[in-house]
Motif scaffolding. Structure first.
Motif, PDB file in Angstrom:
ATOM      1  N   GLY A   1     -59.318  26.091 -10.355  1.00  0.00           N
ATOM      2  CA  GLY A   1     -60.685  26.632 -10.926  1.00  0.00           C
ATOM      3  C   GLY A   1     -61.829  25.322 -10.536  1.00  0.00           C
ATOM      4  O   GLY A   1     -61.633  24.604 -10.734  1.00  0.00           O
ATOM      5  N   TYR A   2     -62.666  26.037  -9.535  1.00  0.00           N
ATOM      6  CA  TYR A   2     -63.492  24.859  -9.034  1.00  0.00           C
ATOM      7  C   TYR A   2     -65.007  25.157  -9.615  1.00  0.00           C
ATOM      8  O   TYR A   2     -65.586  26.193  -9.544  1.00  0.00           O
ATOM      9  CB  TYR A   2     -63.779  25.106  -7.473  1.00  0.00           C
ATOM     10  CG  TYR A   2     -64.762  24.219  -6.971  1.00  0.00           C
ATOM     11  CD1 TYR A   2     -64.708  22.765  -6.873  1.00  0.00           C
ATOM     12  CD2 TYR A   2     -65.818  24.959  -6.005  1.00  0.00           C
ATOM     13  CE1 TYR A   2     -65.730  22.019  -6.546  1.00  0.00           C
ATOM     14  CE2 TYR A   2     -66.618  24.177  -5.517  1.00  0.00           C
ATOM     15  CZ  TYR A   2     -66.780  22.797  -5.767  1.00  0.00           C
ATOM     16  OH  TYR A   2     -67.632  21.937  -5.108  1.00  0.00           O
TER      17      TYR A   2
ATOM     18  N   ILE B   1     -68.319  27.713 -16.348  1.00  0.00           N
ATOM     19  CA  ILE B   1     -67.184  27.056 -16.965  1.00  0.00           C
ATOM     20  C   ILE B   1     -66.337  28.325 -17.673  1.00  0.00           C
ATOM     21  O   ILE B   1     -65.190  28.404 -17.610  1.00  0.00           O
ATOM     22  CB  ILE B   1     -67.575  25.975 -18.042  1.00  0.00           C
ATOM     23  CG1 ILE B   1     -67.984  24.833 -17.223  1.00  0.00           C
ATOM     24  CG2 ILE B   1     -66.394  25.660 -18.890  1.00  0.00           C
ATOM     25  CD1 ILE B   1     -68.927  23.884 -18.074  1.00  0.00           C
TER      26      ILE B   1
ATOM     27  N   LEU C   1     -63.991  30.091 -15.514  1.00  0.00           N
ATOM     28  CA  LEU C   1     -63.001  29.417 -15.030  1.00  0.00           C
ATOM     29  C   LEU C   1     -61.861  29.809 -16.384  1.00  0.00           C
ATOM     30  O   LEU C   1     -60.602  30.139 -16.130  1.00  0.00           O
ATOM     31  CB  LEU C   1     -62.948  27.999 -15.099  1.00  0.00           C
ATOM     32  CG  LEU C   1     -64.226  27.440 -13.973  1.00  0.00           C
ATOM     33  CD1 LEU C   1     -64.028  25.976 -13.525  1.00  0.00           C
ATOM     34  CD2 LEU C   1     -63.781  28.275 -12.384  1.00  0.00           C
TER      35      LEU C   1
ATOM     36  N   LYS D   1     -58.100  30.657 -16.471  1.00  0.00           N
ATOM     37  CA  LYS D   1     -57.313  29.646 -17.106  1.00  0.00           C
ATOM     38  C   LYS D   1     -56.325  28.986 -15.606  1.00  0.00           C
ATOM     39  O   LYS D   1     -54.972  29.203 -15.654  1.00  0.00           O
ATOM     40  CB  LYS D   1     -56.048  30.121 -18.125  1.00  0.00           C
ATOM     41  CG  LYS D   1     -56.827  30.318 -19.328  1.00  0.00           C
ATOM     42  CD  LYS D   1     -56.405  29.698 -20.441  1.00  0.00           C
ATOM     43  CE  LYS D   1     -57.073  29.654 -21.606  1.00  0.00           C
ATOM     44  NZ  LYS D   1     -56.718  28.955 -22.624  1.00  0.00           N
TER      45      LYS D   1
ATOM     46  N   TYR E   1     -58.289  22.412 -12.672  1.00  0.00           N
ATOM     47  CA  TYR E   1     -59.667  22.541 -12.796  1.00  0.00           C
ATOM     48  C   TYR E   1     -60.432  21.298 -11.966  1.00  0.00           C
ATOM     49  O   TYR E   1     -59.696  20.303 -12.319  1.00  0.00           O
ATOM     50  CB  TYR E   1     -60.020  22.220 -14.328  1.00  0.00           C
ATOM     51  CG  TYR E   1     -59.625  23.454 -15.167  1.00  0.00           C
ATOM     52  CD1 TYR E   1     -60.347  24.343 -15.583  1.00  0.00           C
ATOM     53  CD2 TYR E   1     -58.391  23.340 -15.854  1.00  0.00           C
ATOM     54  CE1 TYR E   1     -60.050  25.487 -16.469  1.00  0.00           C
ATOM     55  CE2 TYR E   1     -57.923  24.417 -16.727  1.00  0.00           C
ATOM     56  CZ  TYR E   1     -59.014  25.280 -17.019  1.00  0.00           C
ATOM     57  OH  TYR E   1     -58.742  26.433 -18.104  1.00  0.00           O
TER      58      TYR E   1
ATOM     59  N   PHE F   1     -63.720  19.934 -11.179  1.00  0.00           N
ATOM     60  CA  PHE F   1     -65.255  19.722 -11.977  1.00  0.00           C
ATOM     61  C   PHE F   1     -66.030  18.883 -10.943  1.00  0.00           C
ATOM     62  O   PHE F   1     -65.625  17.696 -11.035  1.00  0.00           O
ATOM     63  CB  PHE F   1     -65.121  19.397 -13.220  1.00  0.00           C
ATOM     64  CG  PHE F   1     -64.516  20.722 -14.178  1.00  0.00           C
ATOM     65  CD1 PHE F   1     -64.480  22.068 -13.879  1.00  0.00           C
ATOM     66  CD2 PHE F   1     -64.631  20.386 -15.671  1.00  0.00           C
ATOM     67  CE1 PHE F   1     -63.890  22.772 -14.867  1.00  0.00           C
ATOM     68  CE2 PHE F   1     -64.136  21.251 -16.656  1.00  0.00           C
ATOM     69  CZ  PHE F   1     -64.128  22.665 -16.124  1.00  0.00           C
TER      70      PHE F   1
ATOM     71  N   GLU G   1     -56.544  22.321 -23.025  1.00  0.00           N
ATOM     72  CA  GLU G   1     -55.965  22.595 -21.476  1.00  0.00           C
ATOM     73  C   GLU G   1     -54.989  21.849 -21.090  1.00  0.00           C
ATOM     74  O   GLU G   1     -53.853  22.311 -20.592  1.00  0.00           O
ATOM     75  CB  GLU G   1     -57.041  23.185 -20.592  1.00  0.00           C
ATOM     76  CG  GLU G   1     -58.045  24.304 -21.008  1.00  0.00           C
ATOM     77  CD  GLU G   1     -57.235  25.667 -20.942  1.00  0.00           C
ATOM     78  OE1 GLU G   1     -56.858  26.178 -21.943  1.00  0.00           O
ATOM     79  OE2 GLU G   1     -56.709  26.190 -19.832  1.00  0.00           O
TER      80      GLU G   1
ATOM     81  N   SER H   1     -52.213  22.264 -17.978  1.00  0.00           N
ATOM     82  CA  SER H   1     -53.277  22.122 -17.071  1.00  0.00           C
ATOM     83  C   SER H   1     -53.575  20.761 -16.538  1.00  0.00           C
ATOM     84  O   SER H   1     -53.194  19.831 -17.210  1.00  0.00           O
ATOM     85  CB  SER H   1     -54.626  22.860 -17.230  1.00  0.00           C
ATOM     86  OG  SER H   1     -54.167  24.313 -17.181  1.00  0.00           O
TER      87      SER H   1
ATOM     88  N   PHE I   1     -56.891  18.216 -14.900  1.00  0.00           N
ATOM     89  CA  PHE I   1     -58.477  18.120 -14.589  1.00  0.00           C
ATOM     90  C   PHE I   1     -58.653  17.122 -13.546  1.00  0.00           C
ATOM     91  O   PHE I   1     -58.043  15.784 -13.495  1.00  0.00           O
ATOM     92  CB  PHE I   1     -59.327  17.768 -15.609  1.00  0.00           C
ATOM     93  CG  PHE I   1     -59.336  19.206 -16.663  1.00  0.00           C
ATOM     94  CD1 PHE I   1     -60.503  19.833 -16.634  1.00  0.00           C
ATOM     95  CD2 PHE I   1     -58.262  19.427 -17.541  1.00  0.00           C
ATOM     96  CE1 PHE I   1     -60.704  21.074 -17.274  1.00  0.00           C
ATOM     97  CE2 PHE I   1     -58.538  20.606 -18.366  1.00  0.00           C
ATOM     98  CZ  PHE I   1     -59.616  21.106 -18.325  1.00  0.00           C
TER      99      PHE I   1
ATOM    100  N   TYR J   1     -62.169  15.407 -11.997  1.00  0.00           N
ATOM    101  CA  TYR J   1     -63.567  15.797 -12.073  1.00  0.00           C
ATOM    102  C   TYR J   1     -64.178  14.644 -11.663  1.00  0.00           C
ATOM    103  O   TYR J   1     -64.031  13.304 -11.903  1.00  0.00           O
ATOM    104  CB  TYR J   1     -63.685  16.459 -13.295  1.00  0.00           C
ATOM    105  CG  TYR J   1     -64.353  15.420 -14.419  1.00  0.00           C
ATOM    106  CD1 TYR J   1     -63.227  14.965 -15.470  1.00  0.00           C
ATOM    107  CD2 TYR J   1     -65.448  14.994 -14.708  1.00  0.00           C
ATOM    108  CE1 TYR J   1     -63.469  13.904 -16.306  1.00  0.00           C
ATOM    109  CE2 TYR J   1     -65.849  14.064 -15.827  1.00  0.00           C
ATOM    110  CZ  TYR J   1     -64.813  13.647 -16.586  1.00  0.00           C
ATOM    111  OH  TYR J   1     -64.973  12.529 -17.631  1.00  0.00           O
TER     112      TYR J   1
END
Ligand code: ATP
Length: 240
Positions: free
Chosen positions: A77-78, A143, A146, A150, A154, A156, A178, A183, A185, A187
């Motif tokens: 998810g970008y 957001i 995304l 799920k 991710y 970001f 998340e 998941s 992240f 970012y």
């Protein structure tokens, strides 16, 4: 979840990302920090599969982004730094389009749109065309798009820019939830105080090269992340 091996990206003569390697595990929130033009957006776009790169390999959940682009994109998810959405679409139609692309069933998508739409304070505006949205509302909608599918990873690019304090707070809670669900992240940010509190890990990039990375507690020790960052910038200046 994310493995980058010896990534290099050039724009003509300019080496924007210079032989970087890093990993992000499931359950981690990793901040990607560096000065303007350091190579953060270039790296994020390369991972997301929207920017070709010259050397190296990128794996997302074991999928090679170059040779298995669909499989990799299916778990990514970008969030770009300036989400460019479809102005003529109603927000709810955009969300349903995303849900269709990622094959999210009707009841799951409805439940997620309601839950996260309310938490991000945008649920009441989903009937409006995206062209009528403010910058912050577009950011929230991107957001939400995304969270409808799920992703496992991710990505970001400066997610908190333009968000009001309440929504920023809610987004931090959602990121932590998340992560608990497996998941990860990765970012980019310039807000080091938030990164220091929120993130389990950090990667510091300067002029396309990684100059520091690891668990946030180990990288910062008794220092603030800001001081660590400033020291690294100074150290490099001495070498130049
Ligand atoms: P910021 O914090 O300002 O967003 P960044 O760390 O995301 O910066 P990038 O956008 O990845 O930096 O840019 C890295 C380098 O590559 C910079 O020197 C930039 O000028 C250059 N660059 C980025 N995009 C292009 C492009 N399309 N063509 C040529 N050079 C580019």
């Amino acid at each position: 979840m994310l493995k980058i091996k010896n990534l290099t990206k050039r724009y003509g003569e300019k080496i924007a990302v210079n032989n970087i390697s890093l990993e992000v595990e499931s359950g981690q929130i990793t901040a990607f920090i560096g000065h303007n033009g350091a190579g953060k957006t270039t790296t994020l776009k390369a991972i997301a599969g929207i920017l070709d790169f010259d050397e190296g390999e990128i794996f997302v959940d074991g999928k090679n982004v170059k040779t298995q682009p669909l499989e990799a994109k299916n778990v990514i998810g970008y969030l770009p730094d300036n989400p460019d959405l479809y102005d003529n679409l109603k927000a709810i139609d955009y969300l349903n389009f995303i849900a269709d692309v990622f094959k999210v069933d009707k009841s799951t998508r409805e439940e997620r749109i309601k839950t996260y739409g309310e938490r991000l304070k945008i649920y009441g505006d989903l009937g409006a065309p995206i062209g009528t949205y403010s910058h912050g509302m577009k950011q929230k909608l991107a957001i939400l798009g995304l969270l409808v599918h799920k992703p496992k990873l991710y990505l970001f690019d400066e997610p908190f820019v333009g968000l009001d304090p309440l929504t920023s707070h809610e987004l931090k809670l959602i990121m932590q939830e998340e992560c608990k669900n497996g998941s990860a992240f990765f970012y980019s940010t310039h807000v080091l105080e938030v990164a220091e509190k929120l993130c389990t890990n950090v990667v510091i990039i300067k002029d396309g090269k990684i100059v520091g990375q690891g668990e946030m507690e180990k990288v910062t020790k008794d220092e603030s992340l800001e001081n660590v960052f400033l020291e690294l910038e100074k150290t490099d200046e001495k070498h130049n």
